[in-house]
Scaffold this active site. Structure first.
Site, PDB file in Angstrom:
ATOM      1  N   THR A  31      21.479  18.022   5.415  1.00 57.85           N
ATOM      2  CA  THR A  31      22.710  18.214   4.646  1.00 57.85           C
ATOM      3  C   THR A  31      22.390  18.338   3.164  1.00 57.85           C
ATOM      4  O   THR A  31      22.930  19.204   2.463  1.00 57.85           O
ATOM      5  CB  THR A  31      23.642  16.999   4.851  1.00 57.85           C
ATOM      6  N   GLY A  50      41.634  14.734  -0.278  1.00 59.57           N
ATOM      7  CA  GLY A  50      40.655  13.669  -0.489  1.00 59.57           C
ATOM      8  C   GLY A  50      40.105  13.705  -1.903  1.00 59.57           C
ATOM      9  O   GLY A  50      39.598  14.734  -2.352  1.00 59.57           O
ATOM     10  N   GLY A  96      37.727  11.555  -3.040  1.00 60.19           N
ATOM     11  CA  GLY A  96      36.457  10.833  -3.102  1.00 60.19           C
ATOM     12  C   GLY A  96      35.479  11.659  -3.919  1.00 60.19           C
ATOM     13  O   GLY A  96      35.869  12.638  -4.566  1.00 60.19           O
ATOM     14  N   HIS A 112      15.537   9.310 -30.869  1.00 55.39           N
ATOM     15  CA  HIS A 112      16.756   9.767 -31.551  1.00 55.39           C
ATOM     16  C   HIS A 112      16.657  11.277 -31.773  1.00 55.39           C
ATOM     17  O   HIS A 112      15.577  11.767 -32.089  1.00 55.39           O
ATOM     18  CB  HIS A 112      16.891   9.075 -32.893  1.00 55.39           C
TER      19      HIS A 112
HETATM   20  P1  FAD Z   1      20.966  14.721   6.729  1.00 54.72           P
HETATM   21  O1  FAD Z   1      20.577  15.244   5.405  1.00 54.72           O
HETATM   22  O2  FAD Z   1      22.353  14.939   7.195  1.00 54.72           O
HETATM   23  O3  FAD Z   1      19.951  15.345   7.782  1.00 54.72           O
HETATM   24  C1  FAD Z   1      20.087  15.103   9.137  1.00 54.72           C
HETATM   25  C2  FAD Z   1      19.416  16.231   9.889  1.00 54.72           C
HETATM   26  O4  FAD Z   1      19.326  15.862  11.256  1.00 54.72           O
HETATM   27  C3  FAD Z   1      20.191  17.540   9.841  1.00 54.72           C
HETATM   28  O5  FAD Z   1      19.362  18.568   9.348  1.00 54.72           O
HETATM   29  C4  FAD Z   1      20.586  17.795  11.294  1.00 54.72           C
HETATM   30  O6  FAD Z   1      20.555  19.162  11.638  1.00 54.72           O
HETATM   31  C5  FAD Z   1      19.520  17.018  12.043  1.00 54.72           C
HETATM   32  N1  FAD Z   1      19.922  16.580  13.380  1.00 54.72           N
HETATM   33  C6  FAD Z   1      21.066  15.954  13.737  1.00 54.72           C
HETATM   34  N2  FAD Z   1      21.038  15.654  15.051  1.00 54.72           N
HETATM   35  C7  FAD Z   1      19.860  16.109  15.539  1.00 54.72           C
HETATM   36  C8  FAD Z   1      19.243  16.092  16.817  1.00 54.72           C
HETATM   37  N3  FAD Z   1      19.841  15.506  17.868  1.00 54.72           N
HETATM   38  N4  FAD Z   1      18.026  16.662  16.947  1.00 54.72           N
HETATM   39  C9  FAD Z   1      17.403  17.227  15.884  1.00 54.72           C
HETATM   40  N5  FAD Z   1      17.936  17.259  14.644  1.00 54.72           N
HETATM   41  C10 FAD Z   1      19.142  16.698  14.469  1.00 54.72           C
HETATM   42  N6  FAD Z   1      23.837  12.527  -1.869  1.00 54.72           N
HETATM   43  C11 FAD Z   1      23.256  12.213  -3.056  1.00 54.72           C
HETATM   44  O7  FAD Z   1      22.439  11.299  -3.099  1.00 54.72           O
HETATM   45  N7  FAD Z   1      23.560  12.904  -4.196  1.00 54.72           N
HETATM   46  C12 FAD Z   1      24.459  13.915  -4.206  1.00 54.72           C
HETATM   47  O8  FAD Z   1      24.718  14.524  -5.252  1.00 54.72           O
HETATM   48  C13 FAD Z   1      25.080  14.269  -2.981  1.00 54.72           C
HETATM   49  N8  FAD Z   1      25.968  15.280  -2.940  1.00 54.72           N
HETATM   50  C14 FAD Z   1      26.518  15.625  -1.752  1.00 54.72           C
HETATM   51  C15 FAD Z   1      27.432  16.660  -1.725  1.00 54.72           C
HETATM   52  C16 FAD Z   1      28.021  17.038  -0.540  1.00 54.72           C
HETATM   53  C17 FAD Z   1      29.008  18.185  -0.512  1.00 54.72           C
HETATM   54  C18 FAD Z   1      27.667  16.363   0.674  1.00 54.72           C
HETATM   55  C19 FAD Z   1      28.274  16.775   1.981  1.00 54.72           C
HETATM   56  C20 FAD Z   1      26.758  15.327   0.658  1.00 54.72           C
HETATM   57  C21 FAD Z   1      26.182  14.939  -0.554  1.00 54.72           C
HETATM   58  N9  FAD Z   1      25.279  13.879  -0.615  1.00 54.72           N
HETATM   59  C22 FAD Z   1      24.730  13.537  -1.818  1.00 54.72           C
HETATM   60  C23 FAD Z   1      24.934  13.073   0.576  1.00 54.72           C
HETATM   61  C24 FAD Z   1      23.577  13.488   1.129  1.00 54.72           C
HETATM   62  O9  FAD Z   1      23.590  14.866   1.432  1.00 54.72           O
HETATM   63  C25 FAD Z   1      23.253  12.672   2.360  1.00 54.72           C
HETATM   64  O10 FAD Z   1      23.367  11.297   2.044  1.00 54.72           O
HETATM   65  C26 FAD Z   1      21.846  12.941   2.846  1.00 54.72           C
HETATM   66  O11 FAD Z   1      21.669  14.297   3.177  1.00 54.72           O
HETATM   67  C27 FAD Z   1      21.524  12.069   4.072  1.00 54.72           C
HETATM   68  O12 FAD Z   1      20.241  12.352   4.509  1.00 54.72           O
HETATM   69  P2  FAD Z   1      19.848  12.127   6.039  1.00 54.72           P
HETATM   70  O13 FAD Z   1      18.404  12.476   6.124  1.00 54.72           O
HETATM   71  O14 FAD Z   1      20.294  10.806   6.475  1.00 54.72           O
HETATM   72  O15 FAD Z   1      20.720  13.164   6.856  1.00 54.72           O
END
Ligand code: FAD
Length: 474
Positions: free
Chosen positions: A46, A186, A188, A450
Site C-alpha cells: 500500500t 471522513g 481522518g 540559523h
Molecule cells: P501493506 O503496505 O498494505 O502491504 C501488504 C502487502 O501484502 C500488499 O502488497 C498486499 O498485496 C500483500 N498481500 C496481502 N495479502 C496477501 C497474501 N495472502 N499473499 C501475498 N501477498 C498478500 N503511512 C505512513 O507512515 N505515512 C504516510 O504518509 C501514509 N500515507 C498513507 C496514505 C494513504 C492514502 C494510505 C491508504 C495509507 C497511508 N499510510 C501512510 C499507511 C501505510 O501505507 C501503511 O501503514 C503501510 O503500507 C503498512 O505496511 P504493511 O507492510 O503492513 O502493509
C-alpha cells in the site's frame, strides 16, 4: 498436490511485500536465512503503490501549483494550469522507480520472490495461487513465517468501490482528472490530506464527518489551524453528518447525509471519496488452518517481539494493529527478522512519530501535555509560534507552532507536537531526542542552524525552561 509435496522449502516465508514484509525479508536475508517473499499484487505494498508515496507526490505537486498561484505578495504573478493526466504520469514514474527498487533490493539480498496469493495449509505450509486462477498452485514449506498482509480501505453500506463514482483512496490516487465537485466522507488523516490536495488543484470539496471535528486523534489547537487553512482553500466541512446513500443525478451524483437527529442534506458531486478507515487483511489468509484467531477488529495480537500465539508465526505492520503507519511496519519487520535470526531485539514503541501531510503539516511524537498528566507526570511545556520564526516568514508561512512536553521533575523530554511547514521533518529531531533520553535542557542547549524551522524546536525547549529569547516566557 498435497501439502507434503511442497515445491519450495524456506527458513522464512514472508507473506506480503509492503514496508513491513520487504524490510523483514531483507533483514532476515542479511542474517543468512533462506527467505521467500510472496506478494499478491505489487512490491512495496500500500505504502508505495496506493498510500504514502503517491499521496505525497500528489500533495507536493498541488503545493507547487497552489504556491505559484498565491505568490503575488512576493511579486510573483502566475496562473498555473494543472494537467492532472501529466501529473499522474509523473507520480506513476516515482512509484515505479521505488517499487522496482524494492524488487531489486530483495533480489540483491538473495530473497526469493514469488508472485501470488498465499494461504496457510497447515502450520508449516502455505499454498500460493497465481493470479486469479486456482491452477498450478505452489506450496511453500517454512520454518518461520512473517505475516505482513497489511490493510485495505473500509467500505460503507451503499458506497461500493466497484462503482466508478465511488472512490477509495487508491482510486483517488489513480485519478487522471480533477473532479469539479468532490465529496469526501471522513475527516481522518487520509480524508484531510486528499481534501486539501484536491482543493489545491481546483476541486470544490465538501468533507462529511460523523464526529464533530477533523483529525480527532489530535488536540483541538492543532487541528483548528489545519481545518481553518483547508476552509480558506474552499473546503466545506459538514460535521455531525453521516453519509447515508448516493444516487446518480442529471449532472454527476448526489450524496445524501443524515445527522443523529434525522436532519438530511444532499450534496452535488462528480465523485465521492470514502476515507473512513482501513481494516487489516487477515480474512483471506486461511488462519483457521494454523489455529490463529484475529481479535474483534481483525488484527493479529503480537508480543514485543512481534510473535503471535504461535511461536514461529510473526505479524508485522498494519495487520498487527495501530498505529497503521509504514515506519512502524518496517520497525516491526526488523524485530521479526532479528528475532527469527536468534537475536534479542524487541519493540520499543515509546516514541513512534506520526505525520499528517495537510497544510500546514502535523507531526507528533511521544506524550501530549494531557497524556503526560494522565501518566502521572507534572509536565513542563514550552512553545514557539511559527509567526516568530524568521525562516517560516521567509517561506511566506506564519501559522502553527512547535510544542515540547517535558517531565517537570527530571527535565526528560516526553513528547512534541508540531503544526508547521515541514512538521513531518521537524518531528524527527524530537523523536531522536526522546529516544536518546535527552532533557528539555539538552535540546535548548543544542546549537541549531540559523535560519531554519528547527530553531523553533530549540526555542520551544528554551520556553519550557523559561529562557526563551524570541518569545515571551510562559
Ligand atoms: P501493506 O503496505 O498494505 O502491504 C501488504 C502487502 O501484502 C500488499 O502488497 C498486499 O498485496 C500483500 N498481500 C496481502 N495479502 C496477501 C497474501 N495472502 N499473499 C501475498 N501477498 C498478500 N503511512 C505512513 O507512515 N505515512 C504516510 O504518509 C501514509 N500515507 C498513507 C496514505 C494513504 C492514502 C494510505 C491508504 C495509507 C497511508 N499510510 C501512510 C499507511 C501505510 O501505507 C501503511 O501503514 C503501510 O503500507 C503498512 O505496511 P504493511 O507492510 O503492513 O502493509
Amino acid at each position: 498436490m498435497a501439502p507434503t509435496d511442497a515445491t519450495t522449502e524456506t527458513d522464512v516465508l514472508v507473506i506480503g511485500g509492503g514496508p513491513g514484509g520487504y524490510v523483514a525479508a531483507i533483514r532476515a536475508a542479511q542474517h543468512d536465512l533462506d527467505v521467500t517473499l510472496v506478494e499478491a499484487d505489487a512490491y512495496g505494498g500500500t505504502c508505495l503503490n496506493d498510500g504514502c508515496i503517491p499521496s505525497k507526490a500528489f500533495i507536493t505537486a498541488a503545493d507547487v501549483a497552489h504556491d505559484a498561484a498565491n505568490a503575488a505578495g512576493m511579486g510573483i504573478h502566475a496562473d498555473p494550469t494543472v494537467d492532472m493526466a501529466e501529473l499522474a504520469a509523473w507520480k506513476d514514474g516515482v512509484v515505479d522507480r521505488l517499487t522496482s527498487g524494492v524488487e531489486k533490493l530483495c533480489k540483491a539480498n538473495g530473497v526469493s520472490l514469488i508472485e501470488g496469493t498465499a494461504t496457510f495449509v497447515d502450520d508449516h505450509t502455505a499454498r500460493v495461487a497465481h493470479g486469479d486462477t486456482e491452477q498450478d498452485p505452489e506450496f511453500v514449506a517454512f520454518e518461520a513465517c512473517v505475516v505482513a498482509t497489511g490493510s485495505r480501505p473500509v467500505e460503507i453500506p451503499g458506497f461500493s468501490f466497484a462503482d466508478e463514482h465511488v472512490w477509495s483512496s487508491s482510486d483517488a490516487l489513480a485519478a487522471e482528472t480533477v473532479p469539479d465537485e468532490l465529496v469526501v466522507i471522513g475527516a481522518g488523516y487520509i480524508g484531510m490530506e486528499l481534501s486539501t490536495m484536491f482543493a489545491k488543484v481546483g476541486a470544490d470539496v465538501t468533507v462529511v464527518e460523523m464526529l464533530d471535528s477533523a483529525l480527532p486523534a489530535y488536540d483541538d489547537d492543532i487541528t483548528r489551524i489545519v481545518r481553518s487553512r483547508a476552509a480558506d482553500l474552499g473546503v466545506e466541512f459538514r460535521f455531525g453528518e453521516g453519509a447515508s446513500e448516493w444516487r446518480e443525478a442529471e449532472a454527476g451524483i448526489e450524496v445524501a447525509t443524515e445527522t443523529a437527529d434525522g436532519e438530511r442534506a444532499v450534496y452535488d458531486a462528480d465523485r465521492v471519496l470514502v476515507a473512513v478507515g482501513r481494516r487489516p487483511v487477515t480474512d483471506t489468509l486461511g488462519l483457521d488452518a494454523i489455529g490463529l484467531d484475529p481479535d474483534d477488529n481483525g488484527f493479529l495480537t503480537t508480543d514485543d517481539r512481534t510473535r503471535t500465539d504461535l511461536d514461529h508465526v510473526y505479524a508485522v505492520g498494519d495487520v498487527a494493529g495501530e498505529p497503521m503507519l509504514a515506519h512502524k511496519a518496517s520497525a516491526e519487520g526488523i524485530v521479526a527478522a532479528e528475532t527469527i535470526a536468534g537475536m534479542s531485539t524487541t519493540l520499543d514503541s515509546q516514541a513512534i512519530p506520526a505525520a499528517v501531510f495537510t497544510d500546514p503539516e502535523i507531526g507528533t511524537v511521544g506524550l501530549t501535555e494531557s497524556e503526560a498528566v494522565e501518566a502521572g507526570y507534572d509536565p513542563i511545556v514550552g512553545e514557539m509560534p511559527m509567526r516568530a520564526s524568521g525562516r517560516a516568514l521567509t517561506m511566506n508561512e506564519s501559522e502553527g507552532f512547535v510544542r515540547l512536553v517535558g517531565d517537570g521533575d527530571t527535565g526528560s523530554l516526553l513528547g512534541g507536537q508540531v503544526v508547521a511547514p515541514e512538521a513531518s521533518e521537524l518531528i524527527a529531531e524530537i523523536g531522536v531526542a526522546i529516544e536518546l533520553g535527552a532533557t528539555v535542557d539538552d535540546v535548548a542547549e543544542t546549537i541549531h542552524t540559523h535560519p531554519t524551522l528547527s530553531e523553533a524546536t530549540m526555542e520551544a525547549a528554551e520556553n519550557a525552561m523559561e529562557q526563551a529569547i524570541h518569545t515571551l516566557n510562559r
